[in-house]
Write a protein that holds these residues in place. Structure first.
Motif, mmCIF file in Angstrom:
data_model
loop_
_atom_site.group_PDB
_atom_site.id
_atom_site.type_symbol
_atom_site.label_atom_id
_atom_site.label_comp_id
_atom_site.label_asym_id
_atom_site.label_seq_id
_atom_site.Cartn_x
_atom_site.Cartn_y
_atom_site.Cartn_z
ATOM 1 N N VAL A 138 0.837 -1.208 0.000
ATOM 2 C CA VAL A 138 0.000 0.000 0.000
ATOM 3 C C VAL A 138 0.869 1.254 0.000
ATOM 4 O O VAL A 138 0.567 2.243 -0.672
ATOM 5 C CB VAL A 138 -0.958 -0.008 1.205
ATOM 6 C CG1 VAL A 138 -1.865 1.216 1.174
ATOM 7 C CG2 VAL A 138 -1.799 -1.280 1.206
ATOM 8 N N GLU A 139 1.966 1.209 0.738
ATOM 9 C CA GLU A 139 2.864 2.366 0.796
ATOM 10 C C GLU A 139 3.508 2.641 -0.565
ATOM 11 O O GLU A 139 3.718 3.800 -0.939
ATOM 12 C CB GLU A 139 3.928 2.131 1.864
ATOM 13 C CG GLU A 139 3.367 2.211 3.279
ATOM 14 C CD GLU A 139 4.305 1.655 4.335
ATOM 15 O OE1 GLU A 139 5.386 1.133 3.953
ATOM 16 O OE2 GLU A 139 3.969 1.732 5.530
ATOM 17 N N HIS A 140 3.819 1.587 -1.327
ATOM 18 C CA HIS A 140 4.349 1.775 -2.680
ATOM 19 C C HIS A 140 3.336 2.516 -3.552
ATOM 20 O O HIS A 140 3.693 3.409 -4.328
ATOM 21 C CB HIS A 140 4.674 0.427 -3.325
ATOM 22 C CG HIS A 140 5.912 -0.223 -2.807
ATOM 23 N ND1 HIS A 140 7.097 0.455 -2.616
ATOM 24 C CD2 HIS A 140 6.166 -1.518 -2.461
ATOM 25 C CE1 HIS A 140 8.017 -0.389 -2.161
ATOM 26 N NE2 HIS A 140 7.473 -1.585 -2.054
ATOM 27 N N ILE A 141 2.073 2.110 -3.453
ATOM 28 C CA ILE A 141 1.027 2.756 -4.246
ATOM 29 C C ILE A 141 0.876 4.213 -3.834
ATOM 30 O O ILE A 141 0.773 5.107 -4.680
ATOM 31 C CB ILE A 141 -0.305 1.993 -4.091
ATOM 32 C CG1 ILE A 141 -0.156 0.574 -4.649
ATOM 33 C CG2 ILE A 141 -1.431 2.730 -4.806
ATOM 34 C CD1 ILE A 141 -1.331 -0.338 -4.364
ATOM 35 N N GLU A 142 0.863 4.453 -2.544
ATOM 36 C CA GLU A 142 0.731 5.827 -2.054
ATOM 37 C C GLU A 142 1.851 6.708 -2.581
ATOM 38 O O GLU A 142 1.619 7.847 -3.010
ATOM 39 C CB GLU A 142 0.724 5.838 -0.527
ATOM 40 C CG GLU A 142 0.575 7.239 0.054
ATOM 41 C CD GLU A 142 0.613 7.248 1.570
ATOM 42 O OE1 GLU A 142 0.055 8.197 2.156
ATOM 43 O OE2 GLU A 142 1.194 6.325 2.171
ATOM 44 N N ALA A 143 3.078 6.192 -2.566
ATOM 45 C CA ALA A 143 4.220 6.978 -3.030
ATOM 46 C C ALA A 143 4.160 7.244 -4.526
ATOM 47 O O ALA A 143 4.633 8.288 -5.002
ATOM 48 C CB ALA A 143 5.519 6.258 -2.673
ATOM 49 N N ALA A 144 3.573 6.323 -5.284
ATOM 50 C CA ALA A 144 3.559 6.451 -6.741
ATOM 51 C C ALA A 144 2.451 7.370 -7.259
ATOM 52 O O ALA A 144 2.608 7.986 -8.327
ATOM 53 C CB ALA A 144 3.408 5.074 -7.383
ATOM 54 N N LEU A 145 1.341 7.457 -6.556
ATOM 55 C CA LEU A 145 0.180 8.193 -7.059
ATOM 56 C C LEU A 145 0.493 9.627 -7.497
ATOM 57 O O LEU A 145 0.082 10.039 -8.592
ATOM 58 C CB LEU A 145 -0.943 8.185 -6.020
ATOM 59 C CG LEU A 145 -1.709 6.868 -5.867
ATOM 60 C CD1 LEU A 145 -2.698 6.964 -4.704
ATOM 61 C CD2 LEU A 145 -2.458 6.524 -7.154
ATOM 62 N N PRO A 146 1.219 10.422 -6.702
ATOM 63 C CA PRO A 146 1.444 11.811 -7.114
ATOM 64 C C PRO A 146 2.278 11.944 -8.389
ATOM 65 O O PRO A 146 2.197 12.971 -9.070
ATOM 66 C CB PRO A 146 2.190 12.419 -5.919
ATOM 67 C CG PRO A 146 1.893 11.520 -4.766
ATOM 68 C CD PRO A 146 1.767 10.150 -5.359
ATOM 69 N N ALA A 147 3.080 10.934 -8.700
ATOM 70 C CA ALA A 147 3.984 11.020 -9.848
ATOM 71 C C ALA A 147 3.381 10.457 -11.129
ATOM 72 O O ALA A 147 4.021 10.537 -12.187
ATOM 73 C CB ALA A 147 5.293 10.296 -9.526
#
Length: 204
Positions: A138-147
């Motif tokens: 989930v943390e990977h997805i969270e980090a990727a969303l803004p980019a």
């Protein structure tokens, strides 16, 4: 103690379960839009991609098409990571199927590859992982969303709008898998990702 969500259960090494009478063969190409099904069928033509006799699926909508996606897959973990000879589409299909693997470490690795080379039709596979029980994923997805590029953000937004009940289910799962964490806590990444996805869905 190892993360039990990522460790293969001992019983999975037992004999392959027998199929139920009348159960149709698992067609992995149905997890993708019609335009990609020939490529998905070619990639998964080998029985190695479908070793299990029992399987469960769920359905979502993507741009007006109904996709039937397996809940869990049990093929050899090397299959989705072998990029040799595969074009970008085939690699993406393999990584998407890898996100449905029973091994959480493999799901995480396939997700990382998807997030590095996102394709709009991968949106259902990315969103589904938010409702699972591995915080690092989930943390990977969270980090990727803004980019994400505008087209990928638009694909996620459309997917969220087209599947409101499904997203509600994913949100409930983020809560039920965290019995010792207050669901209202802003520190929980699942809550933040769901809020971000809902915000995307409201964008026009």
């Amino acid at each position: 103690m190892p993360d039990s969500a990522k460790v293969r259960a001992t019983h999975l090494d037992a004999a392959t379960p027998m199929p139920l009478p009348g159960m149709p063969a698992l067609d992995l190409s149905l997890a993708f839009p019609a335009a990609l099904r020939p490529a998905a069928a070619a990639l998964t033509a080998s029985a190695a991609w479908r070793p299990e006799g029992l399987h469960y699926t769920y359905q979502v909508t993507l741009e007006g098409e109904t996709l039937t996606i397996p809940s869990r897959l049990y093929f050899d973990r090397s299959l989705p990571l072998d990029d040799a000879g595969r074009d970008a589409t085939a690699r993406g299909i393999a990584w998407c199927l890898g996100t449905r693997h029973h091994d959480g470490y493999l799901r995480e690795e396939c997700l990382a590859r998807l997030l590095d080379a996102p394709q709009d039709w991968a949106a259902p596979f990315i969103v589904h992982l938010v409702g699972e029980y591995v915080d690092e994923i989930v943390e990977h997805i969270e980090a990727a969303l803004p980019a994400f590029a505008p087209d990928m953000r638009a694909a996620l937004a459309a997917f969220v709008r087209d599947n409101p009940r499904y997203l509600d289910t994913i949100e409930r799962r983020t809560i039920s898998y965290r019995p010792y964490v207050c669901p209202a806590s802003e520190s929980y990444p699942g809550k933040r990702v769901i809020a971000c996805l809902r915000a995307l869905g409201r964008e026009t």
